[in-house]
Design an enzyme around this catalytic site. Structure first.
Site, PDB file in Angstrom:
ATOM      1  N   VAL A   1     -18.963   2.825  -4.343  1.00 12.16           N
ATOM      2  CA  VAL A   1     -19.331   1.414  -4.203  1.00 12.16           C
ATOM      3  C   VAL A   1     -20.766   1.262  -3.713  1.00 12.16           C
ATOM      4  CG1 VAL A   1     -18.802  -0.752  -3.014  1.00 12.16           C
ATOM      5  CG2 VAL A   1     -16.938   0.727  -3.782  1.00 12.16           C
TER       6      VAL A   1
ATOM      7  N   LYS B   1       0.860  -1.181   0.000  1.00  9.50           N
ATOM      8  CA  LYS B   1       0.000   0.000   0.000  1.00  9.50           C
ATOM      9  C   LYS B   1       0.892   1.225   0.000  1.00  9.50           C
ATOM     10  CE  LYS B   1      -4.530   0.935   0.322  1.00  9.50           C
ATOM     11  NZ  LYS B   1      -5.620   0.200  -0.343  1.00  9.50           N
TER      12      LYS B   1
END
Length: 360
Positions: free
Chosen positions: A188, A84
């Site tokens: 989403v 990440k």
């Protein structure tokens, strides 16, 4: 300051392999790239652009997020490790072409140990800019051969996990006639609402952004709206779907949670270790977030071998079977589903990683 080189949190899981601090004064870039594991292959995880209050806060976030990506990629069946990156700053005011290209140079310097993609504060168009300096970029726009908006398969995967939970609790893999609360109807969440309405679910929503709520209500005027996240948790629901910020399942919310199932897209839903047991003790079935929200990483990972949407969607459909397997293992071993999911991920990293060693 997090203890990067300290003892692992549990079991024999590996520590972070590599943490890279990146700075380009001219563009204002301050970034951290964390590689948790390359046991299964190159690490993959998005780049978060966020105005952290301190370097310590940014470091803690990237360490936690990169570990989560290793587990997510493992259970998604990908030959990819976990990594990440975070860029410190306000994306609305600090982001620039020069900064993104400077960041791309740092990613390129890792020579494939880390593949980047979109996350909070970054978009496919940003990845196109990063890719002008770097070959190890996914989540690009369709115009540049990428997968485009990864929220498409993220929402699809969450819906598959929710079907598996419904089958476990009510005997049928459908949400028809069930009351589902979606907290956060952004990229989403609003797509998840579409799947739920198509399946015949009754939907309740909330979001801090009134425009996001209005967009859903324009398409689905029958959807109910509650005031905020606090109201959502206490509303009579069959399924609670946190799709906004992490930490929504905590010592305050778990005791008052009315739903029988928790299954949503938000990362790091459990505020701290032990919350998963409190959910289980209350008879609430928790679908581990990093399992059910892995459709997005499946979508962008498919770009590495040349993106094919149908192939990526078929793999994301497997989230249903993976979630069922986790629930079955949890029942057999008498542990919460979050513990069962961790065990499966660690087993795959150990068994396959043993054959590979550290990626060079």
């Amino acid at each position: 300051m997090p203890n990067v080189f300290g003892a692992p949190h549990k079991g024999t899981e590996p520590r972070h392999e590599q943490v890279v601090f990146c700075q380009d004064e001219a563009s204002g870039l301050r970034a951290i790239i964390a590689i948790y594991s390359t046991a299964l292959g190159p690490s993959l995880g998005g780049t978060r652009f966020y105005p952290y209050g301190s370097e310590e806060e940014a470091l803690a976030d990237v360490l936690n997020l990169s570990r989560g990506m290793a587990y997510k990629n493992a259970l998604a069946g990908l030959d990819l490790g976990g990594g990440k990156a975070v860029i410190i700053g306000d994306p609305a005011t600090d982001k620039s072409e020069a900064m993104l290209r400077a960041y791309g140079r740092f990613v390129q310097s890792l020579n494939g140990r880390y593949y980047t993609a979109c996350d909070v504060g970054t978009y496919s168009e940003d990845m196109d800019v990063v890719a002008r300096e770097c070959r190890f970029v996914t989540g690009r726009t369709v115009a540049h051969g990428g997968a485009g908006d990864s929220s498409i398969l993220t929402a699809f995967g969450v819906f598959q996990g929710m079907r598996a939970a419904a089958e476990t609790v009510w005997g049928q893999p459908t949400l028809r006639g069930r009351r589902v609360g979606v907290e956060g109807v952004g990229k989403v969440g609003h797509r998840l609402v579409e799947h739920l309405r198509e399946d015949g679910a009754d939907v309740v929503i909330c979001d801090v952004d009134e425009a996001a709520v209005d967009r859903v209500r324009a398409l689905h005027p029958e959807v109910e709206v509650v005031a905020d996240a606090d109201a959502m948790v206490t509303t009579e629901l069959d399924v609670y779907a946190p799709c906004a910020l992490g930490g929504s399942l905590n010592d305050d919310t778990v005791p008052v949670l009315a739903a029988k199932v928790v299954c949503g897209a938000a990362n790091n839903q459990l505020a701290h270790p032990g919350v998963e047991k409190r959910l289980a003790d209350r008879g609430v079935l928790y679908a581990p977030d990093y399992v059910v929200n892995s459709g997005g990483v499946i979508q962008v990972a498919d770009e590495i071998e040349g993106f094919n949407f149908d192939r990526a969607k078929a793999r994301a459909a497997g989230i249903y079977d993976t979630t069922r397997k986790i629930f079955a293992l949890a029942s057999d071993e008498g542990v919460p589903p979050a513990v069962a999911a961790d065990r499966l991920a660690e087993r795959r990293m150990s068994e396959v990683g043993r054959l590979r060693g550290i990626l060079l």
